[in-house]
Every structure is written in C-alpha cells, then in structure tokens.
Design a protein around this motif. Sequence first.
Motif, PDB file in Angstrom:
ATOM      1  N   ARG A 192      97.734  16.155 -60.785  1.00 45.48           N
ATOM      2  CA  ARG A 192      99.150  16.012 -61.121  1.00 45.48           C
ATOM      3  C   ARG A 192      99.675  14.656 -60.649  1.00 45.48           C
ATOM      4  O   ARG A 192      99.005  13.940 -59.913  1.00 45.48           O
ATOM      5  CB  ARG A 192      99.973  17.161 -60.534  1.00 45.48           C
ATOM      6  CG  ARG A 192      99.795  17.377 -59.025  1.00 45.48           C
ATOM      7  CD  ARG A 192     101.058  17.793 -58.348  1.00 45.48           C
ATOM      8  NE  ARG A 192     102.087  16.772 -58.436  1.00 45.48           N
ATOM      9  CZ  ARG A 192     102.151  15.694 -57.651  1.00 45.48           C
ATOM     10  NH1 ARG A 192     101.224  15.443 -56.731  1.00 45.48           N
ATOM     11  NH2 ARG A 192     103.126  14.815 -57.791  1.00 45.48           N
ATOM     12  N   GLY A 193     100.927  14.386 -61.069  1.00 46.76           N
ATOM     13  CA  GLY A 193     101.524  13.083 -60.781  1.00 46.76           C
ATOM     14  C   GLY A 193     101.267  12.206 -61.994  1.00 46.76           C
ATOM     15  O   GLY A 193     100.126  12.135 -62.485  1.00 46.76           O
ATOM     16  N   ALA A 221     100.991   9.004 -62.859  1.00 43.72           N
ATOM     17  CA  ALA A 221      99.947   7.964 -62.907  1.00 43.72           C
ATOM     18  C   ALA A 221      98.558   8.595 -62.831  1.00 43.72           C
ATOM     19  O   ALA A 221      97.632   8.199 -63.559  1.00 43.72           O
ATOM     20  CB  ALA A 221     100.143   6.971 -61.764  1.00 43.72           C
ATOM     21  N   SER A 236     105.341  10.994 -55.352  1.00 48.01           N
ATOM     22  CA  SER A 236     105.119   9.905 -56.296  1.00 48.01           C
ATOM     23  C   SER A 236     104.261   8.838 -55.644  1.00 48.01           C
ATOM     24  O   SER A 236     104.642   8.269 -54.614  1.00 48.01           O
ATOM     25  CB  SER A 236     106.463   9.313 -56.725  1.00 48.01           C
ATOM     26  OG  SER A 236     106.280   7.990 -57.195  1.00 48.01           O
ATOM     27  N   THR A 237     103.128   8.534 -56.267  1.00 49.02           N
ATOM     28  CA  THR A 237     102.265   7.483 -55.714  1.00 49.02           C
ATOM     29  C   THR A 237     102.930   6.115 -55.866  1.00 49.02           C
ATOM     30  O   THR A 237     102.738   5.228 -55.032  1.00 49.02           O
ATOM     31  CB  THR A 237     100.873   7.492 -56.385  1.00 49.02           C
ATOM     32  OG1 THR A 237     101.029   7.374 -57.808  1.00 49.02           O
ATOM     33  CG2 THR A 237     100.115   8.773 -56.076  1.00 49.02           C
ATOM     34  N   ASP A 268     108.485  10.295 -64.389  1.00 50.18           N
ATOM     35  CA  ASP A 268     107.481  10.761 -65.355  1.00 50.18           C
ATOM     36  C   ASP A 268     107.670  10.083 -66.700  1.00 50.18           C
ATOM     37  O   ASP A 268     106.720   9.906 -67.459  1.00 50.18           O
ATOM     38  CB  ASP A 268     107.533  12.274 -65.484  1.00 50.18           C
ATOM     39  CG  ASP A 268     107.087  12.927 -64.189  1.00 50.18           C
ATOM     40  OD1 ASP A 268     107.915  13.011 -63.246  1.00 50.18           O
ATOM     41  OD2 ASP A 268     105.910  13.302 -64.092  1.00 50.18           O
ATOM     42  N   ASN A 305     112.433  12.821 -64.262  1.00 45.03           N
ATOM     43  CA  ASN A 305     111.616  13.011 -63.063  1.00 45.03           C
ATOM     44  C   ASN A 305     111.727  14.469 -62.623  1.00 45.03           C
ATOM     45  O   ASN A 305     112.443  15.273 -63.240  1.00 45.03           O
ATOM     46  CB  ASN A 305     112.065  12.051 -61.953  1.00 45.03           C
ATOM     47  CG  ASN A 305     111.063  11.974 -60.805  1.00 45.03           C
ATOM     48  OD1 ASN A 305     109.858  11.832 -61.022  1.00 45.03           O
ATOM     49  ND2 ASN A 305     111.529  12.110 -59.575  1.00 45.03           N
ATOM     50  N   LYS A 306     111.024  14.798 -61.571  1.00 48.66           N
ATOM     51  CA  LYS A 306     110.952  16.179 -61.071  1.00 48.66           C
ATOM     52  C   LYS A 306     112.319  16.849 -61.023  1.00 48.66           C
ATOM     53  O   LYS A 306     113.291  16.234 -60.586  1.00 48.66           O
ATOM     54  CB  LYS A 306     110.302  16.156 -59.679  1.00 48.66           C
ATOM     55  CG  LYS A 306     110.071  17.501 -59.027  1.00 48.66           C
ATOM     56  CD  LYS A 306     109.271  18.447 -59.890  1.00 48.66           C
ATOM     57  CE  LYS A 306     107.953  17.866 -60.345  1.00 48.66           C
ATOM     58  NZ  LYS A 306     107.383  18.564 -61.517  1.00 48.66           N
TER      59      LYS A 306
HETATM   60  O1  LIG Z   1     102.946   8.540 -61.053  1.00 50.92           O
HETATM   61  P1  LIG Z   1     103.451   8.999 -59.723  1.00 50.92           P
HETATM   62  O2  LIG Z   1     104.413   8.015 -59.135  1.00 50.92           O
HETATM   63  O3  LIG Z   1     102.341   9.363 -58.775  1.00 50.92           O
HETATM   64  O4  LIG Z   1     104.248  10.376 -59.947  1.00 50.92           O
HETATM   65  C1  LIG Z   1     105.392  10.426 -60.753  1.00 50.92           C
HETATM   66  C2  LIG Z   1     105.976  11.794 -60.875  1.00 50.92           C
HETATM   67  O5  LIG Z   1     105.004  12.787 -61.233  1.00 50.92           O
HETATM   68  C3  LIG Z   1     105.377  14.033 -60.624  1.00 50.92           C
HETATM   69  O6  LIG Z   1     105.348  15.110 -61.533  1.00 50.92           O
HETATM   70  P2  LIG Z   1     104.370  16.400 -61.348  1.00 50.92           P
HETATM   71  O7  LIG Z   1     104.232  16.752 -59.904  1.00 50.92           O
HETATM   72  O8  LIG Z   1     103.044  16.020 -62.006  1.00 50.92           O
HETATM   73  O9  LIG Z   1     105.052  17.499 -62.141  1.00 50.92           O
HETATM   74  C4  LIG Z   1     106.751  13.814 -60.007  1.00 50.92           C
HETATM   75  O10 LIG Z   1     107.818  14.114 -60.877  1.00 50.92           O
HETATM   76  C5  LIG Z   1     106.658  12.346 -59.639  1.00 50.92           C
HETATM   77  O11 LIG Z   1     107.888  11.747 -59.369  1.00 50.92           O
END
Ligand SMILES: O=P(O)(O)OC[C@H]1O[C@H](OP(=O)(O)O)[C@H](O)[C@@H]1O
Length: 318
Positions: free
Chosen positions: A20-21, A23, A130-131, A197, A207-208
Amino acid sequence: MDLHPTVETTAEDIASMETRGAATIGAAAAAALRVQAGESDAVTPEAFRAELRVAGRRLHETRPTAVSLPNALRYVLRRMDGDEVATLRASVVKAATEFEQRLDRAQSQLGAIGANRLQDGDVVMTHCHSTDALACVEAALDQGKHLEAIVKETRPRLQGHITARALREMGVPVTLIVDNAARRYLDDADHVLVGADAIAADGSVVNKIGTSGLAVNARERGVPIVVAAQTIKLHPATMTGHTVEIEMRDEREVVSDEDRADIGDVAVENPAFDVTPPRHIDAIVTESGQFPPESIVTLMRELFGDGVAEPWVEPTNE
Ligand SMILES: O=P(O)(O)OC[C@H]1O[C@H](OP(=O)(O)O)[C@H](O)[C@@H]1O
C-alpha cells in the motif's frame, strides 16, 4: 494467455493493501510488468504485447484512486517498443527499472525541497503513512534539524502506526493520538504534513479519508498544511474534466462481523479517501519544486501535454 503468478500476487497484495501507499503501489506494478515481460513465453510480438496489456489491466483494476498506479503502467507500457519479442522484452524491462529509479530519485529530491519548510524544533502532525511526507522529515533530520511529531492513528487501517514506527526509527520523538484528538493537538503543531494519492488539475488533493477535515481544522488554527507528492501523483485526466474515483472499501475494516451483528441492521460506509479543496492547502511539494495548489495545472500541462490514454492502449503517435 498466461499471466505470470507474480502479476496475480502483486494485484492481490495491492487490493488487500498488503502492498500500500501510492508510490509503493506504482513501483510494485512496474516491477510486476517487468517480471511478466522477462518470463513471458509469447512467441509473437503481437502475443507479447497483448499479454503485457492484460497484465496492465489486471494490476490497474485493484484500487481505483491512487493515480500513481495507472501512471506507472502508462510509463512502462508506452515504452514497450520493438518488432521482435526479444526487443519488446528488453524495452519493458528497461522501462520498469528506469521507472523505479526515477521514483526513488524523485522522492529524495522532493524530500530536500520539503525539508526547507521545516525549521529546527518544529512539530509536524501527520495523517496516514506517506513515504513522500517522511522523505521531507528525513531530509530535514539530515540537515541537523530536531523535529517532533504528532501522529494520527488513522482509522480504520491504522497506517499511523507505520508512520510512528518509521519516525521513531529516525529518532523523532512521537506522540500518537486518536484521529478525534487532532484539533486539540493542532495548537502544538507547526505544520500538517501529508501525502497524496491523486492531485487534480484544480489543485484539489485526494488523500486518506480524514485529510480534508484535518485541513479545515488546520486552517482554522493557523497551521500550514503541506502536501508532499511526487509528480506521479498528478492526475492527468482531471485536466479534461474527469473526476477521481474514491475507493469504497469493505465495511469489515470498520466494524467486525461480531460487532455488526450486535449493532443490528445499519448501513456502514468505508470511503478510503477524501478530497481537500485547494483553498485549504498551503503548498504542494514535488520533486520539481513547491507549488501553490492553484498553479499545479501548469506543471501538469508541462508533464502530460493535454491528456493521456489508458495505460494499456497502444500509443498511435509515438
Ligand atoms: O506515495 P506515498 O507518499 O507513500 O503515500 C501516499 C498515500 O497513500 C496512502 O494510501 P493507502 O494507505 O494506500 O490507502 C495514503 O493516503 C498516503 O497519504
């Protein structure tokens, strides 16, 4: 046509949020395409191309909101080039690897830019994990600044725990709070720092779930809200009026079957994301610089031109 098991596993892991995340999802999708290409036993170029497009479609259908996923697929599939299987294969492998390298580079460049906003002694409030946001904190620490963090736990999936652990490993003192306590603790924060996102052409940030309420409260308390987002989070189709689909997830993430039976017949909704309007955001930090949200469309036009096709559609003009 055989999809490589890695593509299926990657897709399942993205859908279940094991991976997840935004990126990370994009990187995983690119890596899965590389495996599909590398291990394909297609004998004709047509069969190879068709296989890669099916793999792209399978990966894309997992989660609808994070635009890094289709952007990653598009990056790789648009560079699929050649008249023979061997050259096609090499082009996909090269593009996927290049994509991952660009992602890493973009994140560290973004971190260096975001770090400039953070002063020695500042307290940052975070939401979710968030990375890109953490890259800013890490770069600021590398500059010798001391930072502290107030970390929202982020119901229902509790990604705040991942953030808390990551920050603690960086040596940042962390205070973990429930989401409902955010407004109370905003008075102790110098910045709200979140990821994204998807970013729409008008500067809205997807975003979340909970980000928009946090941003409204932060505005009211006078705390600047900064969004850390590589350009892979820019949503090109919003330039031509498309809206961003908000993922609705399983209600069991919110309430267990047992609690559900106890509560009785009620509707449960579980949107994974929300939309923060540009007027509640101070800056969007990308690897290409930091922008007021209203001007992000200029960067989008520069990067994407006037619009893009779906990642699995063969380009006609390249
Ligand atoms: O790309 P990076 O900055 O790591 O993450 C960006 C976003 O991804 C996550 O979504 P989820 O937890 O996959 O639903 C969060 O909403 C976070 O802010």
